[in-house]
Scaffold this motif. Sequence first.
Motif, PDB file in Angstrom:
ATOM      1  N   THR A   1       1.387   4.080  -2.920  1.00 13.31           N
ATOM      2  CA  THR A   1       1.129   5.504  -2.661  1.00 13.31           C
ATOM      3  C   THR A   1       2.352   6.352  -2.998  1.00 13.31           C
ATOM      4  O   THR A   1       2.234   7.370  -3.691  1.00 13.31           O
TER       5      THR A   1
ATOM      6  N   ILE B   1      -4.051  -2.585  -6.447  1.00 10.25           N
ATOM      7  CA  ILE B   1      -3.951  -3.449  -5.254  1.00 10.25           C
ATOM      8  C   ILE B   1      -5.161  -4.383  -5.176  1.00 10.25           C
ATOM      9  O   ILE B   1      -5.024  -5.572  -4.896  1.00 10.25           O
TER      10      ILE B   1
ATOM     11  N   LEU C   1      -5.303  13.656 -10.594  1.00 14.98           N
ATOM     12  CA  LEU C   1      -5.082  13.174  -9.220  1.00 14.98           C
ATOM     13  C   LEU C   1      -6.090  12.092  -8.806  1.00 14.98           C
ATOM     14  O   LEU C   1      -5.678  10.979  -8.453  1.00 14.98           O
TER      15      LEU C   1
ATOM     16  N   HIS D   1      -5.490   2.278  -6.325  1.00 10.99           N
ATOM     17  CA  HIS D   1      -6.292   1.353  -5.509  1.00 10.99           C
ATOM     18  C   HIS D   1      -6.626   0.091  -6.290  1.00 10.99           C
ATOM     19  O   HIS D   1      -6.565  -1.013  -5.757  1.00 10.99           O
TER      20      HIS D   1
ATOM     21  N   LEU E   1      -5.406   8.044  -8.251  1.00  5.89           N
ATOM     22  CA  LEU E   1      -5.748   7.380  -6.974  1.00  5.89           C
ATOM     23  C   LEU E   1      -6.600   6.135  -7.230  1.00  5.89           C
ATOM     24  O   LEU E   1      -6.368   5.078  -6.633  1.00  5.89           O
ATOM     25  N   ILE E   2      -7.564   6.276  -8.142  1.00  5.82           N
ATOM     26  CA  ILE E   2      -8.425   5.129  -8.492  1.00  5.82           C
ATOM     27  C   ILE E   2      -7.565   3.986  -9.037  1.00  5.82           C
ATOM     28  O   ILE E   2      -7.693   2.835  -8.626  1.00  5.82           O
TER      29      ILE E   2
ATOM     30  N   ASP F   1       0.846  -1.213   0.000  1.00  9.48           N
ATOM     31  CA  ASP F   1       0.000   0.000   0.000  1.00  9.48           C
ATOM     32  C   ASP F   1       0.873   1.251   0.000  1.00  9.48           C
ATOM     33  O   ASP F   1       0.630   2.215  -0.733  1.00  9.48           O
TER      34      ASP F   1
END
Lengths: 364, 74
Positions: free
Chosen positions: A121, A316, A305, A313, A309-310, A117
């Motif tokens: 990031t 993962i 941005l 995620h 981020l989508i 994670d």
Amino acid sequence: MKPRISAGQFSILIANFIFSVSAISLPQVLIKSSGHYSWVLAPVTLPVFFLFVFIIIGRAKNQEQFKNIFVPDSDHSFVEKIFYLCVFLFMALILIRDLRGFVDFVAAVLLPNTPIDILVTLSLLVILYVTVSGLEVIARVTVIQFVILGVIVAALPLLLLNEIQIGNLQPILGMEALPGVFKSSYILFSWVGEVVFIVTIIAHVEPIKKIRKAAFQGIGIIYTLLCILLATEIGVLGTKILEVSTYPSHQLIQQINLTDFLDRLDVFIVVVWLPNIFTKLALALFCLNKALSCLVKRETNVYILPVSLILGHLSILLFKNNINQIDFSFYTWPTLGSSLEIILLALFILIKWQRKKKLQNKTT
Amino acid sequence: MKARMIITWIILLIYLIIVIKKGLVEKKQRKWVYLVAALTVCITLCVVFEIPVHIAMEFLNNKVGGITKRMVEK
């Protein structure tokens, strides 16, 4: 002002986009399918990709029309909207696959105790920073890093001269190589076929007349490096080890044994390798943002941005573990990726034809 | 609750404040900003409720990957 890149930068961007990530683990599946003949793949499939690029770019006299493709502020036809949507999906899939592949690689090789994670990031922050800086920055960083990586890969046979066993590469050629080589070509097609991404940045190349030659040079660089890498891996490690190795290229550079005090040269080489992967991901995000800008009809970085981020995620969530990601890259991507690439190529040709017809109607 | 979701929500909140307050987007375009922000929240909710999103990828790996495996494997 529209960002401008030179033809040389364009060819390095192509080479880096395909080589940097595929070098991580792709050799394993290629060697699994075609054994020690894998290095022959490069010269065999090279003409196919020259043809592929030729179909995308076309004849020299028609290259001026690329200046108007991927311009967000203009009105787009239905086919163009479908095309931008496909580019968006294609780039999103590449980003998800490569980001997870890269993070798993770092977690396995450099930072085994850091949660993925956090790695995702932090990687996203770096990628975002490079992407927002623009295409010119991506191109400059890529050129600097890729030249170093290229020199290292080209020097690998020399660095590993004491470890190469010629017997691993023999017999050099034979008719029995053909079925395996064809099977591997199918896998390789989707990876090298990612070159279709050039449609998004063609308009930024200056002078535009040199794009075809530059694209051919980019493909040539990829194949030269891939051929050297595969031949060295087979020569040093042999097919039995390579077939079960998750990161064969990393295992290869671990074999470099120049002197006693330079026994962790692999860490240095991996550190050189990582910025190339960052710039590849940044370029993919740039292309994705460009497709999104065309869909919302406004040149902007505002959506980049949340979209990244989508994707972070999803990289993962979609893969339960490392094996799942490798399964996707080795087996799902060849069929899914090549289908998408062929669809993109067909749509691009259709758009070019539509525009040509429109121009002819205007002049008459 | 995982740390990455808290980080995501904080980043998203700062993003929305900056975008709306500074007027980086026109009123017409705001719907797209809200849409992507909502999508991001939805994805983080998948993490909160442990929705097995990877099933979709496993399905794809079985079906599409199966085609490649049949073609490539000995």
